[in-house]
Design an enzyme around this catalytic site. Structure first.
Site, mmCIF file in Angstrom:
data_model
loop_
_atom_site.group_PDB
_atom_site.id
_atom_site.type_symbol
_atom_site.label_atom_id
_atom_site.label_comp_id
_atom_site.label_asym_id
_atom_site.label_seq_id
_atom_site.Cartn_x
_atom_site.Cartn_y
_atom_site.Cartn_z
ATOM 1 N N HIS A 118 35.651 54.384 35.074
ATOM 2 C CA HIS A 118 36.520 55.052 34.101
ATOM 3 C C HIS A 118 35.728 56.056 33.247
ATOM 4 O O HIS A 118 35.986 56.234 32.058
ATOM 5 C CB HIS A 118 37.183 54.010 33.195
ATOM 6 C CG HIS A 118 38.612 54.311 32.861
ATOM 7 N ND1 HIS A 118 39.662 53.646 33.431
ATOM 8 C CD2 HIS A 118 39.172 55.207 32.014
ATOM 9 C CE1 HIS A 118 40.806 54.097 32.939
ATOM 10 N NE2 HIS A 118 40.533 55.058 32.088
ATOM 11 N N ASP A 140 41.332 49.074 36.273
ATOM 12 C CA ASP A 140 40.186 48.634 35.478
ATOM 13 C C ASP A 140 40.445 48.724 33.983
ATOM 14 O O ASP A 140 39.508 48.771 33.183
ATOM 15 C CB ASP A 140 38.933 49.444 35.835
ATOM 16 C CG ASP A 140 39.072 50.935 35.492
ATOM 17 O OD1 ASP A 140 40.208 51.380 35.249
ATOM 18 O OD2 ASP A 140 38.041 51.631 35.478
ATOM 19 N N TYR A 154 49.756 53.292 35.091
ATOM 20 C CA TYR A 154 49.299 52.083 34.420
ATOM 21 C C TYR A 154 50.503 51.141 34.423
ATOM 22 O O TYR A 154 51.565 51.507 33.917
ATOM 23 C CB TYR A 154 48.890 52.367 32.972
ATOM 24 C CG TYR A 154 47.560 53.065 32.803
ATOM 25 C CD1 TYR A 154 46.402 52.327 32.572
ATOM 26 C CD2 TYR A 154 47.476 54.451 32.846
ATOM 27 C CE1 TYR A 154 45.183 52.973 32.397
ATOM 28 C CE2 TYR A 154 46.261 55.102 32.675
ATOM 29 C CZ TYR A 154 45.122 54.354 32.451
ATOM 30 O OH TYR A 154 43.917 54.987 32.274
#
Length: 484
Positions: free
Chosen positions: A356, A259, A231
């Site tokens: 996700h 996302d 991330y």
């Protein structure tokens, strides 16, 4: 050496000490900026918070809050009062009269999920199972498979079946990889190490999650098929440090989650946090916090996502590749044909079609729908990069439907996390079930190897009703490139 009473005297906002692994830290200055909120620190002020700390923070690391200059000394654990000692969270037990949970009784991945619900601590279960908003997208991920029918072929010799495939140049024994789901140690002390060991044993890739992972454990990086998830941090220098370390540790690709510029609203996770914080905080003073309901709850997902860089864009892909020493870049979280085409245009080596696990944008399409959309509008993408998928896959037949539509590999997330309730044996059970179901159903479709699983083996008419039917112009066509 400090005593328990020395630490207990510092249990307020004005002076907040905490015990982690027998060491005492002064968190007074850090508490207001704690990503998980100040209340959880106040709850453990003057106490031993090791059990709360360990599952959420990477082992063997020292967070900024626990820097050496905040270390006040060691504590004599024998002097702690009962109120200061770690308290085991209750485990969900099987109802009276119900048979005990055993791994041998689990015949499929849904059985393992039901067992995990009974075995895991409430907070762990809530984090793994939670999805966004009303959790409809979570449900739709599963329902998508029921909207697709097989067209099996017969009268073929299927005595032998080969399930191997190549993923970014490395052979995998199955078209399956372990998805980068974080917080494995909420379920088992070894957490990600269990996943890494069993993935290596089965010869399948494991995308190691950055949050909470033993990132540089030999168990997590020894196999050539391991990838690392990222991330991107708002402080790009921190991300660069991680990527350099990932490359030096021998990982073979960098998987960037795209996302989650912000964390989804996962109310199941937030409610578990509220329940935990409903216990009154043991401190007094004019600055004592209000009741828990007067402070917005922040579940584990919100806390973990608080540092993510929301400015990430397509032009950052060259920076990611350079910072990681030229590792192949996988983009996780693609949901449209447009973004699949842009990923190929900007040089991604692979994409993961994913919503996700229903945890981010409520109403996002399932990966099967996105596969169909790419086939309709941007079919060249399948030749330009590898297309992987995840989200709701529970059966070998689910995986075969994705492969028939062009996916190279399928990620399994929650089932592997649930299986950690049984340790390595549970993780091995999930991989074995998938291997057996894939072998059986590949034969039943009339195929002996994965490239014989083709679109003509599916009837997707019902699912196609969900596809975009408006005007479409590719974002990488010559007429639009100038606008990017």
């Amino acid at each position: 050496m400090l005593s328990g009473s020395d630490v207990a005297a510092h249990s307020s906002r004005q002076s907040l000490w905490m015990i982690i692994h027998g060491k005492v830290y002064d968190l007074t200055e850090f508490a207001p900026s704690h990503p998980g909120g100040e209340r959880i620190l106040l709850k453990y002020a003057g106490k031993d918070a090791t059990e709360e700390y360990d599952p959420i923070h990477p082992p063997g690391t020292i967070e900024g809050a626990l820097s050496p200059d905040k270390h006040l000394g060691d504590v004599d654990l024998a002097t702690l009062s009962d109120e200061q000692k770690p308290v085991e969270q209750p485990v969900v037990k099987a109802p009276t009269g119900e048979a005990p949970v055993t791994l041998g009784a689990c015949l499929n991945l849904d059985d393992i999920e039901r067992a995990a619900e009974r075995l895991l601590k409430p907070k762990a279960w809530a984090y793994y199972r939670s999805a966004a908003d009303d959790e409809k997208t979570y449900d739709w991920n599963r329902e998508a498979f029921y909207s697709v029918r097989f067209r099996p072929r017969v009268m073929r010799d299927v005595t032998q079946v080969d399930l191997t495939t190549s993923l970014l140049g490395f052979e995998s024994s199955l078209p399956v990889y372990v998805s980068p789901a974080a917080m494995g140690r909420l379920a088992h002390p070894d957490g990600e190490k269990c996943l890494a060991r069993v993935a290596a044993t089965h010869g399948i890739p494991y995308i190691v999650p950055i949050p909470s992972s033993p990132l540089f454990s030999p168990d997590a990086r020894s196999d050539s098929s391991t990838r690392s998830q990222l991330y991107v941090n708002r402080d790009r220098r921190k991300s660069e440090e991680i990527m350099r370390a990932v490359a030096n540790a021998g990982y073979k690709a960098i998987c960037v989650t795209v996302d989650a510029p912000v964390a989804g609203k996962r109310e199941r996770d937030e409610r578990a946090k509220l329940d935990e914080e409903a216990v009154p905080v043991a401190h007094t003073g004019p600055d004592a916090p209000d009741a828990p309901q007067d402070e917005s709850s922040q579940g584990i997902a919100q806390a973990l996502g608080s540092y993510v860089d929301a400015t990430l864009s397509w032009t950052d892909i060259p920076w990611i590749r350079q910072a990681s020493g030229g590792l192949p870049v996988i983009l996780k979280g693609i949901s449209t044909a447009e973004d699949a085409a842009l990923a190929a245009h900007h040089g991604a080596s692979a994409i993961i079609l994913s919503n996700h696990g229903g945890r981010q944008c409520e109403g996002a399409p399932s990966s099967l729908e996105t596969l169909l959309e790419i086939r309709k509008f941007e079919p060249q993408v399948f030749d330009q990069l590898e297309v992987w998928v995840d989200g709701g896959y529970r059966r070998g037949t689910d995986i075969l439907k994705a492969l028939a539509l062009g996916a190279r590999a399928v990620g399994i997330g929650r089932p592997f996390m649930y299986s950690l309730a049984f340790g390595d044996a549970g993780v091995n059970k999930v991989a074995t079930i998938l291997r057996d179901e894939l072998a059986q159903n590949t034969r039943l479709l009339g195929a002996t190897k994965l490239d014989e699983i083709v679109p003509s083996m599916l009837n997707t008419r019902e699912l196609e009703a969900n596809l975009w039917n408006g005007p479409y112009e590719s974002p990488v066509s010559k007429s639009l490139l100038a606008k990017l």
